[in-house]
Motif scaffolding. Structure first.
Motif, PDB file in Angstrom:
ATOM      1  N   TYR A  24       1.032  -0.997   0.015  1.00 14.44           N
ATOM      2  CA  TYR A  24      -0.053   0.071   0.007  1.00 14.44           C
ATOM      3  C   TYR A  24       0.984   1.100  -0.054  1.00 14.44           C
ATOM      4  O   TYR A  24       1.744   1.411   0.837  1.00 14.44           O
ATOM      5  CB  TYR A  24      -0.893  -0.049   1.250  1.00 14.44           C
ATOM      6  CG  TYR A  24      -2.294  -0.940   1.019  1.00 14.44           C
ATOM      7  CD1 TYR A  24      -3.532  -0.405   0.797  1.00 14.44           C
ATOM      8  CD2 TYR A  24      -2.091  -2.239   1.604  1.00 14.44           C
ATOM      9  CE1 TYR A  24      -4.263  -1.199   0.664  1.00 14.44           C
ATOM     10  CE2 TYR A  24      -3.121  -3.024   1.405  1.00 14.44           C
ATOM     11  CZ  TYR A  24      -4.299  -2.820   0.941  1.00 14.44           C
ATOM     12  OH  TYR A  24      -5.313  -3.635   0.699  1.00 14.44           O
ATOM     13  N   LEU A  25       0.551   2.165  -0.891  1.00 20.10           N
ATOM     14  CA  LEU A  25       1.527   3.503  -1.154  1.00 20.10           C
ATOM     15  C   LEU A  25       1.199   4.405   0.269  1.00 20.10           C
ATOM     16  O   LEU A  25       2.451   4.902   0.551  1.00 20.10           O
ATOM     17  CB  LEU A  25       1.053   4.201  -2.270  1.00 20.10           C
ATOM     18  CG  LEU A  25       1.272   3.469  -3.592  1.00 20.10           C
ATOM     19  CD1 LEU A  25       0.816   4.377  -4.710  1.00 20.10           C
ATOM     20  CD2 LEU A  25       2.703   3.040  -3.646  1.00 20.10           C
ATOM     21  N   THR A  26       0.447   4.084   0.817  1.00 17.62           N
ATOM     22  CA  THR A  26       0.131   4.823   2.429  1.00 17.62           C
ATOM     23  C   THR A  26       0.972   4.393   3.325  1.00 17.62           C
ATOM     24  O   THR A  26       1.374   5.008   4.130  1.00 17.62           O
ATOM     25  CB  THR A  26      -1.092   4.686   2.859  1.00 17.62           C
ATOM     26  OG1 THR A  26      -1.715   3.498   2.838  1.00 17.62           O
ATOM     27  CG2 THR A  26      -2.174   5.579   1.961  1.00 17.62           C
TER      28      THR A  26
ATOM     29  N   SER B 200      -4.624   2.652  -4.340  1.00 24.99           N
ATOM     30  CA  SER B 200      -3.889   2.827  -5.699  1.00 24.99           C
ATOM     31  C   SER B 200      -4.533   1.807  -6.580  1.00 24.99           C
ATOM     32  O   SER B 200      -5.927   1.708  -6.711  1.00 24.99           O
ATOM     33  CB  SER B 200      -2.507   2.614  -5.662  1.00 24.99           C
ATOM     34  OG  SER B 200      -1.830   2.803  -6.899  1.00 24.99           O
TER      35      SER B 200
ATOM     36  N   ILE C 277      -2.832   9.486  -3.274  1.00 21.58           N
ATOM     37  CA  ILE C 277      -3.061   8.586  -2.146  1.00 21.58           C
ATOM     38  C   ILE C 277      -3.184   8.870  -0.951  1.00 21.58           C
ATOM     39  O   ILE C 277      -1.963   9.214  -0.470  1.00 21.58           O
ATOM     40  CB  ILE C 277      -2.058   7.033  -2.612  1.00 21.58           C
ATOM     41  CG1 ILE C 277      -1.783   7.010  -3.877  1.00 21.58           C
ATOM     42  CG2 ILE C 277      -2.572   6.011  -1.848  1.00 21.58           C
ATOM     43  CD1 ILE C 277      -2.581   6.199  -5.020  1.00 21.58           C
ATOM     44  N   PHE C 278      -4.033   8.640  -0.330  1.00 22.68           N
ATOM     45  CA  PHE C 278      -4.163   8.911   1.112  1.00 22.68           C
ATOM     46  C   PHE C 278      -4.846   7.831   2.023  1.00 22.68           C
ATOM     47  O   PHE C 278      -5.133   7.030   1.520  1.00 22.68           O
ATOM     48  CB  PHE C 278      -5.415  10.124   1.226  1.00 22.68           C
ATOM     49  CG  PHE C 278      -5.302  11.343   0.508  1.00 22.68           C
ATOM     50  CD1 PHE C 278      -3.808  12.190   0.614  1.00 22.68           C
ATOM     51  CD2 PHE C 278      -5.942  11.882  -0.226  1.00 22.68           C
ATOM     52  CE1 PHE C 278      -3.515  13.064  -0.136  1.00 22.68           C
ATOM     53  CE2 PHE C 278      -5.751  13.079  -1.131  1.00 22.68           C
ATOM     54  CZ  PHE C 278      -4.700  13.667  -0.920  1.00 22.68           C
ATOM     55  N   ASP C 279      -4.575   8.156   3.333  1.00 28.24           N
ATOM     56  CA  ASP C 279      -5.014   6.883   4.228  1.00 28.24           C
ATOM     57  C   ASP C 279      -6.623   6.916   4.055  1.00 28.24           C
ATOM     58  O   ASP C 279      -7.132   5.814   4.066  1.00 28.24           O
ATOM     59  CB  ASP C 279      -4.661   7.340   5.747  1.00 28.24           C
ATOM     60  CG  ASP C 279      -3.341   6.808   6.204  1.00 28.24           C
ATOM     61  OD1 ASP C 279      -2.704   6.025   5.482  1.00 28.24           O
ATOM     62  OD2 ASP C 279      -2.883   7.759   6.723  1.00 28.24           O
ATOM     63  N   ASN C 280      -7.319   7.906   4.052  1.00 28.91           N
ATOM     64  CA  ASN C 280      -8.714   7.899   3.708  1.00 28.91           C
ATOM     65  C   ASN C 280      -9.228   9.341   3.123  1.00 28.91           C
ATOM     66  O   ASN C 280      -8.230  10.116   2.756  1.00 28.91           O
ATOM     67  CB  ASN C 280      -9.344   8.278   5.508  1.00 28.91           C
ATOM     68  CG  ASN C 280      -9.134   7.161   6.260  1.00 28.91           C
ATOM     69  OD1 ASN C 280      -9.514   6.094   6.095  1.00 28.91           O
ATOM     70  ND2 ASN C 280      -8.348   7.395   7.460  1.00 28.91           N
TER      71      ASN C 280
ATOM     72  N   GLU D  70      -0.091  15.076   7.005  1.00 31.62           N
ATOM     73  CA  GLU D  70      -0.306  13.634   6.349  1.00 31.62           C
ATOM     74  C   GLU D  70       0.516  13.779   4.642  1.00 31.62           C
ATOM     75  O   GLU D  70       0.207  14.701   4.251  1.00 31.62           O
ATOM     76  CB  GLU D  70      -1.955  13.496   5.950  1.00 31.62           C
ATOM     77  CG  GLU D  70      -1.972  12.133   5.484  1.00 31.62           C
ATOM     78  CD  GLU D  70      -3.484  11.663   5.155  1.00 31.62           C
ATOM     79  OE1 GLU D  70      -4.352  12.375   5.396  1.00 31.62           O
ATOM     80  OE2 GLU D  70      -3.604  10.722   4.102  1.00 31.62           O
ATOM     81  N   PRO D  71       1.030  12.894   4.920  1.00 30.29           N
ATOM     82  CA  PRO D  71       1.941  12.876   3.452  1.00 30.29           C
ATOM     83  C   PRO D  71       0.964  12.714   2.194  1.00 30.29           C
ATOM     84  O   PRO D  71      -0.039  12.131   2.363  1.00 30.29           O
ATOM     85  CB  PRO D  71       2.919  11.416   3.423  1.00 30.29           C
ATOM     86  CG  PRO D  71       2.087  10.581   4.825  1.00 30.29           C
ATOM     87  CD  PRO D  71       1.602  11.514   5.540  1.00 30.29           C
TER      88      PRO D  71
ATOM     89  N   ASN E 209      -7.358   4.920  -1.493  1.00 33.07           N
ATOM     90  CA  ASN E 209      -6.039   4.234  -0.684  1.00 33.07           C
ATOM     91  C   ASN E 209      -5.419   3.168  -1.073  1.00 33.07           C
ATOM     92  O   ASN E 209      -4.296   3.074  -0.711  1.00 33.07           O
ATOM     93  CB  ASN E 209      -6.897   3.947   0.658  1.00 33.07           C
ATOM     94  CG  ASN E 209      -6.377   2.970   1.514  1.00 33.07           C
ATOM     95  OD1 ASN E 209      -6.174   1.673   1.282  1.00 33.07           O
ATOM     96  ND2 ASN E 209      -5.321   3.690   2.295  1.00 33.07           N
TER      97      ASN E 209
ATOM     98  N   VAL F 258       1.015  11.177  -1.511  1.00 32.04           N
ATOM     99  CA  VAL F 258       1.577  10.429  -2.245  1.00 32.04           C
ATOM    100  C   VAL F 258       0.936  10.663  -3.429  1.00 32.04           C
ATOM    101  O   VAL F 258      -0.432  10.540  -3.852  1.00 32.04           O
ATOM    102  CB  VAL F 258       1.411   8.835  -1.841  1.00 32.04           C
ATOM    103  CG1 VAL F 258       1.908   7.940  -2.866  1.00 32.04           C
ATOM    104  CG2 VAL F 258       1.729   8.669  -0.394  1.00 32.04           C
TER     105      VAL F 258
END
Lengths: 382, 205
Positions: free
Chosen positions: A121-123, B92, B143-146, A138-139, B90, A141
Motif C-alpha cells: 500500500y502506498l500509504t 492505488s 493516495i491518502f489513508d482516507n 499527512e503525506p 487508498n 502520495v
C-alpha cells in the motif's frame, strides 16, 4: 504573489549518494546503465541502472534505523535525510511531504518478500517516511505514472500558493523489479542494449532506479547556488489512448502552451529543454512532432535516460535537478546514446556537452494514461 | 466561511447502489459481487461505450461515476470543456497489481499481459474518463489513508483560481478486496446551491 523556489536537492543513484556524484559523471558523459544478469528479476540479461543493495544498506544503517525498511524506503530516507539536514529546516505542521512514485513497494507482493504484503500500500510507504522524520502533516502520495516527478513540483507549488504549506519536501523513487521489467517487456518496450533516445536505431527503454528529493520553498534565505524559481507548470491529457502517446503530441503541446502562458514567455525565451526521451519509437517521435508544433525545434534539447535509464516516478524530478545544475554550470549536457537522427521532424539534440549561458529551462514528461506535464524554471536571483 | 467555488453535482457508487445528488439512480442486488453489479449498472444506465468492457475494476468504477455525473451536467465531447480531473484513493491500483503479480509469480506459468499491466497505475482511470469525454485537461491522482477533503479542496480551488481549469471533477475512487466506493463531485466557479467547503464535502460524502 511571492516566488516559489526549488532548492536543496539530492540524488541517490548507482553513481552515489548525492547530486554531485551524478553531475560529475554526467559531465564526463559516463552512463550508469550496464548489463545485469539477475534471474530473480528477469530470465534473460538486461540493461539497467541499479543500486548496489549491500552498499545501500551499510549506508542506511548509519542512520540507526529502529526497525526494518524496504529497499525503496532506504533509498528514499537516505535521499530525504540529506536535504532535511542541509536545509536545516525545522519540520512543523506547515511543512508538507510529497512522495512521488508509480509502484512504491510493489516488491512486497513477491512470494519471497521479507515484508508483509500490506507494505505494498502506498500509504504504508508514505507513513513509513513520515514517521522516520517526524513529519506532522499527512503525506501526499502522488502516483500519476511517469509524469509524477515533474507533477510533484507543480503540486508542491500549488499547495504553497493555497497557503496549506510554507515548505514542501518531495521525495521520489521507484525500484527495478520483476513486476516492472516483465510489464514493459510484455509491451516489447525494453531495449536489448543501452537506450538511444531519438536515435535512428533506438529499440526501447532501459528501466533504472533512483531516489531523488528536493525542497520547494517560498523562503529566499538559504537557497542553494543552483536553486531555481518555478515560473509555471501544467498538465494535459492526450484524451487519445491509455498506453500509447498521441500521434500528434496533443497533450504535450497543450501542457507546454499552458506553462508558457502562465509564465508569460514565448518559445524563444526557453534556453534548454530537458525532454522525456524514453527511446521508444513512438514516444520520441511524438515529442519531435510536439516540439515542432510549438516552434521549439531549434532549442537545445536532451534526454537524460542514457545516463540513468527511465526511473519512472522519480524521472521527472531527477531530470529537473540535473536541469538546475545544468543552468548553474551554464552547461548543456550531451544527450547520451544519440548518433543519428531517428525522428521525422527536426529537433536540436545536444550532441556534445557544451558551455552556454543559460537562464530558463523547460522540463517535460509524458506517461501512461495519456498524461503530459511541463514546467518552466529560471535561475533564482541571489 | 465564504466560498467562491461551488459543487455543481455529485455522484456516489457504493453498496451496490448509484446515486446522483443524493437520489438513488440505480440499485443492484444486495449479494452480487462488484463485477456483476457494475455490468448491470452499465446496461441499466444505457452507457453504450464498448471500451468499458476492457477496463479493470477500478477504471470501471471511476468511469461510470464520472459518466453519470458528466452526462447529467450535459458535458459533451464536442465542446472539449476544460474540466480538470483530480482523483484519490487508498489502494492505488492494488486490485490489478495483485492480479498481474499472479501472472509472473511462477516461472513455469509465466504469462504477463500488456492489457493487464497497463492498469497497474491508478491514473489510467483518469485517462479512460478523458478519452470518453475528450478532456485535454489537468490530471492528478493522490493516495491518502482516507478520503481527505481538505487536500482535495485546496488543490481544486487552486486549479480554478489559477485558471488552469474551468471546472474540476474531483473525488475518491477506491476498490480493494471486493470493497468499493466512488464519490465524485464537480467543482465550479458558477454560483450554485452547494458551497464548495470542506464541511459541505464531508456532509455529502
Amino acid at each position: 504573489m511571492s516566488k516559489i523556489y526549488l532548492s536543496h536537492n539530492n540524488i541517490v543513484s548507482a553513481y552515489g549518494f548525492n547530486t554531485q556524484s551524478a553531475i560529475k559523471n554526467i559531465g564526463k558523459e559516463i552512463s550508469s546503465v550496464k548489463q545485469f544478469n539477475d534471474k530473480s528479476i528477469m530470465s534473460e540479461p538486461f540493461f539497467s541502472s541499479m543500486m548496489n543493495k549491500k552498499v545501500l544498506l551499510n549506508k542506511f544503517n548509519k542512520l540507526n534505523p529502529k526497525k526494518d525498511y524496504t529497499v525503496l524506503e532506504q533509498m528514499m530516507i537516505l535521499s530525504l535525510n540529506s536535504i532535511i539536514t542541509d536545509s536545516n529546516l525545522k519540520i512543523s505542521e506547515k511543512t508538507g511531504l510529497i512522495i512521488s512514485t508509480t509502484k512504491g513497494n510493489i516488491d512486497a507482493l513477491e512470494l519471497n518478500s521479507n515484508f508483509n504484503k500490506n507494505r505494498a500500500y502506498l500509504t504504508e510507504l508514505g507513513n513509513s517516511i513520515k514517521d522516520f522524520f517526524g513529519f506532522i502533516s499527512e503525506p501526499i502520495v502522488l502516483s500519476n505514472a511517469c509524469v509524477s516527478g515533474v507533477l510533484a513540483t507543480s503540486v508542491a507549488k500549488r499547495f504553497i500558493k493555497q497557503k496549506v504549506f510554507d515548505d514542501v519536501f518531495i521525495v521520489s523513487g521507484d525500484l527495478v523489479t520483476k513486476f516492472i521489467l516483465s510489464g514493459f517487456n510484455s509491451f516489447q518496450a525494453l531495449s536489448s542494449g543501452p537506450c538511444k533516445p531519438y536515435c535512428k536505431d533506438r529499440t526501447g527503454i532501459n528501466i533504472g532506479e533512483v531516489a531523488a528529493s528536493i525542497l520547494v520553498t517560498k523562503q529566499k534565505a538559504n537557497l542553494t547556488k543552483e536553486a531555481v524559481e518555478i515560473l509555471s507548470d501544467a498538465t494535459a491529457n492526450d484524451a487519445n489512448h491509455i498506453s500509447g502517446p498521441s500521434r500528434t503530441g496533443e497533450g504535450l503541446v497543450r501542457s507546454v502552451q499552458s506553462a508558457l502562458k502562465e509564465a508569460r514567455l514565448n518559445a524563444n525565451d526557453i534556453d534548454y529543454i530537458s525532454a522525456h526521451g524514453t527511446a521508444t519509437i513512438f514516444n520520441d517521435e511524438m515529442e519531435a512532432i510536439a516540439f515542432n508544433r510549438l516552434n521549439m525545434q531549434t532549442i537545445p534539447l536532451n534526454s537524460l535516460k542514457g545516463y540513468f535509464g527511465h526511473t519512472l516516478g522519480a524521472s521527472g524530478l531527477l531530470e529537473t535537478i540535473i536541469g538546475m545544475h545544468s543552468l548553474q554550470q551554464n552547461t548543456l549536457f550531451k544527450s547520451l546514446g544519440f548518433n543519428e537522427m531517428g525522428v521525422s521532424q527536426p529537433i536540436n539534440i545536444i550532441k556534445q556537452t557544451t558551455k552556454k549561458k543559460l537562464n530558463i529551462f523547460l522540463k517535460t514528461s509524458s506517461g501512461f494514461g495519456g498524461c503530459n506535464t511541463a514546467a518552466i524554471f529560471r535561475k533564482a536571483e541571489h | 466561511m465564504n466560498s467562491k467555488t461551488f459543487i455543481k453535482s455529485y455522484c456516489q457508487i457504493k453498496d451496490n447502489s448509484i446515486s446522483l445528488n443524493g437520489k438513488v439512480l440505480y440499485e443492484g442486488q444486495n449479494t452480487e459481487p462488484f463485477t456483476d453489479f457494475i455490468k448491470s449498472a452499465y446496461k441499466n444506465l444505457d452507457t453504450k461505450y464498448a471500451k468499458f468492457f476492457k477496463m479493470d475494476s477500478l477504471s470501471k468504477l471511476a468511469f461510470l461515476a464520472a459518466d453519470v455525473l458528466l452526462k447529467h451536467e450535459n458535458v459533451i465531447a464536442e465542446k472539449e470543456e476544460n474540466i480538470a480531473i483530480v482523483l484519490s484513493n487508498n489502494a492505488s491500483s492494488l486490485d490489478t497489481d495483485r492480479k498481474y503479480q499472479k501472472s509472473i509469480e511462477d516461472d513455469n506459468n509465466f504469462f504477463p499481459s500488456p492489457a493487464v499491466f497497463v492498469y497497474t497505475l491508478p491514473n489510467i482511470c483518469i485517462g479512460e474518463i478523458s478519452i470518453k469525454h475528450k478532456l485535454y485537461s489537468e490530471n492528478s491522482f493522490f493516495i491518502f489513508d482516507n478520503f481527505n477533503p481538505s487536500y482535495l479542496h485546496a488543490y481544486s480551488t487552486g486549479l480554478l483560481e489559477e485558471k488552469k481549469a474551468e471546472k474540476v471533477l474531483c473525488g475518491w475512487v477506491n476498490l480493494d478486496e471486493g470493497e468499493y466506493n466512488a464519490f465524485l463531485y464537480l467543482v465550479t466557479k458558477e454560483e450554485g446551491q452547494i458551497p464548495h467547503t470542506i464541511k459541505k464535502i464531508n456532509s455529502i460524502y
